[in-house]
Motif scaffolding. Structure first.
Motif, PDB file in Angstrom:
ATOM      1  N   VAL A 171       0.875  -1.168   0.000  1.00 12.99           N
ATOM      2  CA  VAL A 171       0.000   0.000   0.000  1.00 12.99           C
ATOM      3  C   VAL A 171       0.916   1.222   0.000  1.00 12.99           C
ATOM      4  N   LEU A 172       0.425   2.350  -0.515  1.00 15.42           N
ATOM      5  CA  LEU A 172       1.194   3.581  -0.414  1.00 15.42           C
ATOM      6  C   LEU A 172       1.415   3.866   1.058  1.00 15.42           C
ATOM      7  N   TRP A 173       2.689   3.947   1.462  1.00 14.00           N
ATOM      8  CA  TRP A 173       3.064   3.850   2.867  1.00 14.00           C
ATOM      9  C   TRP A 173       2.791   5.116   3.657  1.00 14.00           C
ATOM     10  N   SER A 174       2.942   6.260   3.029  1.00 14.36           N
ATOM     11  CA  SER A 174       2.768   7.499   3.763  1.00 14.36           C
ATOM     12  C   SER A 174       2.217   8.566   2.836  1.00 14.36           C
ATOM     13  N   ASP A 175       1.849   9.683   3.404  1.00 14.38           N
ATOM     14  CA  ASP A 175       1.391  10.820   2.628  1.00 14.38           C
ATOM     15  C   ASP A 175       2.506  11.212   1.649  1.00 14.38           C
ATOM     16  N   PRO A 176       2.263  11.117   0.333  1.00 12.54           N
ATOM     17  CA  PRO A 176       3.344  11.424  -0.617  1.00 12.54           C
ATOM     18  C   PRO A 176       3.795  12.871  -0.565  1.00 12.54           C
ATOM     19  N   ARG A 212       4.594  14.234   2.226  1.00 16.21           N
ATOM     20  CA  ARG A 212       5.406  14.344   3.439  1.00 16.21           C
ATOM     21  C   ARG A 212       6.870  14.019   3.199  1.00 16.21           C
ATOM     22  N   ARG A 213       7.121  12.948   2.442  1.00  9.22           N
ATOM     23  CA  ARG A 213       8.482  12.491   2.189  1.00  9.22           C
ATOM     24  C   ARG A 213       8.431  11.536   1.003  1.00  9.22           C
ATOM     25  N   PRO A 214       9.565  11.096   0.455  1.00  7.24           N
ATOM     26  CA  PRO A 214       9.514  10.129  -0.646  1.00  7.24           C
ATOM     27  C   PRO A 214       8.698   8.907  -0.253  1.00  7.24           C
ATOM     28  N   ALA A 215       7.652   8.635  -1.012  1.00  8.95           N
ATOM     29  CA  ALA A 215       6.721   7.571  -0.631  1.00  8.95           C
ATOM     30  C   ALA A 215       6.779   6.356  -1.557  1.00  8.95           C
ATOM     31  N   GLY A 216       7.393   6.491  -2.714  1.00 11.55           N
ATOM     32  CA  GLY A 216       7.477   5.359  -3.631  1.00 11.55           C
ATOM     33  C   GLY A 216       8.424   4.287  -3.115  1.00 11.55           C
ATOM     34  N   LYS A 217       8.042   3.025  -3.286  1.00 12.31           N
ATOM     35  CA  LYS A 217       8.845   1.896  -2.816  1.00 12.31           C
ATOM     36  C   LYS A 217       9.032   0.887  -3.943  1.00 12.31           C
ATOM     37  N   LEU A 218      10.285   0.641  -4.305  1.00 11.56           N
ATOM     38  CA  LEU A 218      10.574  -0.434  -5.248  1.00 11.56           C
ATOM     39  C   LEU A 218      10.306  -1.784  -4.584  1.00 11.56           C
ATOM     40  N   GLU A 219       9.870  -2.758  -5.363  1.00 11.45           N
ATOM     41  CA  GLU A 219       9.614  -4.088  -4.812  1.00 11.45           C
ATOM     42  C   GLU A 219      10.932  -4.650  -4.271  1.00 11.45           C
ATOM     43  N   PRO A 220      10.978  -5.011  -2.975  1.00 14.43           N
ATOM     44  CA  PRO A 220      12.280  -5.252  -2.334  1.00 14.43           C
ATOM     45  C   PRO A 220      13.005  -6.501  -2.799  1.00 14.43           C
ATOM     46  N   THR A 221      12.286  -7.578  -3.146  1.00 11.18           N
ATOM     47  CA  THR A 221      13.036  -8.759  -3.580  1.00 11.18           C
ATOM     48  C   THR A 221      13.682  -8.526  -4.940  1.00 11.18           C
ATOM     49  N   LEU A 222      13.054  -7.741  -5.799  1.00 10.43           N
ATOM     50  CA  LEU A 222      13.692  -7.371  -7.068  1.00 10.43           C
ATOM     51  C   LEU A 222      14.921  -6.512  -6.822  1.00 10.43           C
ATOM     52  N   LEU A 223      14.807  -5.572  -5.885  1.00  8.61           N
ATOM     53  CA  LEU A 223      15.947  -4.703  -5.581  1.00  8.61           C
ATOM     54  C   LEU A 223      17.088  -5.502  -4.969  1.00  8.61           C
ATOM     55  N   LEU A 224      16.779  -6.445  -4.078  1.00 12.20           N
ATOM     56  CA  LEU A 224      17.833  -7.268  -3.491  1.00 12.20           C
ATOM     57  C   LEU A 224      18.517  -8.124  -4.558  1.00 12.20           C
ATOM     58  N   ALA A 225      17.738  -8.613  -5.523  1.00 11.70           N
ATOM     59  CA  ALA A 225      18.349  -9.390  -6.610  1.00 11.70           C
ATOM     60  C   ALA A 225      19.376  -8.546  -7.354  1.00 11.70           C
ATOM     61  N   ALA A 226      19.073  -7.250  -7.516  1.00 11.41           N
ATOM     62  CA  ALA A 226      20.032  -6.362  -8.172  1.00 11.41           C
ATOM     63  C   ALA A 226      21.255  -6.107  -7.290  1.00 11.41           C
ATOM     64  N   LEU A 227      21.067  -6.085  -5.971  1.00 12.55           N
ATOM     65  CA  LEU A 227      22.188  -5.857  -5.055  1.00 12.55           C
ATOM     66  C   LEU A 227      23.122  -7.063  -4.970  1.00 12.55           C
ATOM     67  N   ILE A 228      22.625  -8.239  -5.328  1.00 13.28           N
ATOM     68  CA  ILE A 228      23.478  -9.432  -5.309  1.00 13.28           C
ATOM     69  C   ILE A 228      24.711  -9.233  -6.187  1.00 13.28           C
ATOM     70  N   ALA A 229      24.522  -8.545  -7.306  1.00 12.12           N
ATOM     71  CA  ALA A 229      25.616  -8.395  -8.270  1.00 12.12           C
ATOM     72  C   ALA A 229      26.724  -7.474  -7.783  1.00 12.12           C
ATOM     73  N   THR A 230      26.418  -6.589  -6.828  1.00 10.44           N
ATOM     74  CA  THR A 230      27.431  -5.624  -6.390  1.00 10.44           C
ATOM     75  C   THR A 230      27.878  -5.851  -4.948  1.00 10.44           C
ATOM     76  N   THR A 231      27.456  -6.943  -4.347  1.00  4.43           N
ATOM     77  CA  THR A 231      27.922  -7.349  -3.014  1.00  4.43           C
ATOM     78  C   THR A 231      28.291  -8.821  -3.075  1.00  4.43           C
ATOM     79  N   SER A 232      29.065  -9.277  -2.081  1.00  6.87           N
ATOM     80  CA  SER A 232      29.473 -10.685  -2.112  1.00  6.87           C
ATOM     81  C   SER A 232      29.269 -11.402  -0.782  1.00  6.87           C
ATOM     82  N   ARG A 233      29.123 -10.678   0.335  1.00  5.71           N
ATOM     83  CA  ARG A 233      29.062 -11.346   1.630  1.00  5.71           C
ATOM     84  C   ARG A 233      27.879 -10.915   2.501  1.00  5.71           C
ATOM     85  N   ILE A 234      27.476  -9.684   2.387  1.00 13.71           N
ATOM     86  CA  ILE A 234      26.472  -9.166   3.311  1.00 13.71           C
ATOM     87  C   ILE A 234      25.106  -9.811   3.067  1.00 13.71           C
ATOM     88  N   GLY A 235      24.362 -10.057   4.156  1.00 12.90           N
ATOM     89  CA  GLY A 235      23.026 -10.617   4.052  1.00 12.90           C
ATOM     90  C   GLY A 235      22.046  -9.618   3.466  1.00 12.90           C
TER      91      GLY A 235
END
Length: 444
Positions: free
Chosen positions: A60-65, A67-90
């Motif tokens: 759901v839209l998390w907060s009053d847009p 008030r602050r940046p309210a858009g949220k990228l889908e997190p599992t897609l974003l984490l998949a992208a972070l896999i390529a630029t990290t090697s150890r961190i959870g």
């Protein structure tokens, strides 16, 4: 005997956890939608040997847009992208058990665990709020107790699916032409109150067996759920005494559930505002608070308390006749935390939204690197925490200051690692790989 070590998770939140952080000259107001911004933050945390980074989410839209940046990228897609630029961190992402199905979500997290080499974690939430419900064809949110009952069965199905492949199923025997032993892949045939799932999962058992299971609710139902399922717990407690009470209570519940309390890592949130001197830290804190838009903050507070915003006077305490925790169906523990805090310190609404602007009820701390390290050490050594969910008030400067100025102090004191000892998220948190229930599942 190995010395007990702190665990540190970085909670990534666009320009920082203070709601006015996006208004500072240094801030990129579009960071919430930027892959390079997230990659940079994850690398800073990995260089500092953090256990994990975490992305919160809501369907759901998390907060009053306004008030602050309210858009949220889908997190599992974003984490998949972070896999390529990290090697150890959870890499931990929130996903809701109320507005997903077990098969798809179990597959998604198993895929992340394979792609990352065993670094995936799932922050399990039940999602409060009628607005979210209406995005999925419902008139109102399910009852609190029903959301947790569904979550319990959701986890039961998910763990069965993750265990539907035995660890020794895939043999990739080129000579015989057998890639996987069919007798080591089984259906789950789950027929329950909320879900009917045949299985098996179409992803083999992953490096960690299944992603690290994280939970963040502190209501009675939430704590009972955590005691049964969670391997790490994110919590919001504004004082040392409250953190100690929560820590003792949850560890007791874990024991009562027949589990090892050392296998549940409790991480209260802390919002550090850091300056080289106390005066510098206080100056930044004051600047952030000056930039809060009270009209937006009052509306948000009214939503949490389930009252009309017109009943909240900025220069008066909270009204005496607020709905009780039992009268609301969402975010029960957060509502009680905020009301108790305001009553205990006799805060006006203006003072309360100033405190909430930094961390939404989490522990906020303004000080020098040594003072921040002292606070973390005090909590860690006094039965209040196994580590911390670090929530910088401003990004990227907040995590840069913490990583370069606070982490070295914790390392010098022998409280935090100087290098990773393993490769998986479970290794970082000192947790065992779950044994397979494959041969115990009553399936054909």
């Amino acid at each position: 005997m190995m010395t007990r070590q702190l665990h540190l998770n970085l909670f990534l939140h666009d320009t920082g956890h203070h709601e006015a952080s996006w208004r500072l000259p240094e801030s990129d107001p579009y960071a919430n939608l930027s892959l390079p911004a997230h990659q940079r933050l994850a690398r800073i945390a990995e260089d500092a040997k953090f256990d994990s980074v975490f992305l919160a989410d809501s369907p759901v839209l998390w907060s009053d847009p306004g008030r602050r940046p309210a858009g949220k990228l889908e997190p599992t897609l974003l984490l998949a992208a972070l896999i390529a630029t990290t090697s150890r961190i959870g890499l931990i992402a929130t996903a809701s058990t109320s507005y997903n199905e077990p098969y798809n979500l179990a597959r998604r997290f198993a895929s992340l665990d394979h792609l990352s080499g065993g670094r995936a974690g799932w922050n399990i939430v039940t999602t409060a709020g009628a607005d979210a419900a209406r995005n999925f064809g419902l008139d109102d949110q399910p009852l609190h107790v029903d959301r947790y009952a569904r979550a319990d069965e959701f986890l039961s199905v998910s763990t069965k699916l993750w265990d539907s492949w035995a660890d020794d199923a895939v043999i990739a025997d080129k000579a015989s032409g057998v890639h996987a032993r069919s007798d080591r892949v089984r259906r789950v045939d789950h027929h329950g109150a909320y879900f009917r799932v045949d299985g098996p999962l179409n992803v083999p058992r992953s490096p960690q067996a299944h992603p690290l299971l994280v939970q963040a609710g502190s209501s009675e139902d939430g704590k009972e759920f955590a005691a049964k399922w969670a391997e790490a717990v994110f919590t919001a407690q504004p004082t040392l005494a409250e953190s100690q009470a929560f820590y003792a209570d949850l560890k007791r519940r874990v024991v009562a559930a027949g589990r090892n309390p050392d296998h549940v890592v409790i991480l209260p949130g802390i919002v550090p505002v850091i300056g080289d001197t106390l005066a510098e830290a206080r100056e930044l804190d004051a600047e952030l608070d000056r930039l809060i838009g009270p009209e937006h903050a009052v509306r948000t507070l009214a939503q949490i308390l389930r009252v009309d915003a017109d009943t909240l006077d900025l220069d008066k305490p909270l009204p005496a006749d607020l709905p009780s925790e039992d009268e609301i169906e969402g975010a029960k523990s957060r509502r009680t935390l905020i009301v108790d805090w305001a009553r205990r310190e006799n805060l006006t609404v203006r003072e309360l939204i100033g405190k909430l602007g930094g961390g939404r009820g989490h522990r906020t701390f303004t000080g020098t690197p040594v003072q921040v390290a002292d606070t973390i050490q005090e909590y860690f050594e006094s039965g209040a925490a196994d580590g911390f969910n670090i929530m910088p008030a401003v990004l990227p400067s907040g995590i840069e200051a913490f990583a370069t100025k606070v982490v070295p102090i914790l390392q010098e004191r022998g409280l935090f690692r100087t290098d990773y000892a393993g490769t998986t998220l479970r290794d970082h948190y000192g947790l065992p790989r779950p044994a397979s229930s494959f041969d115990l599942i009553g399936v054909r």
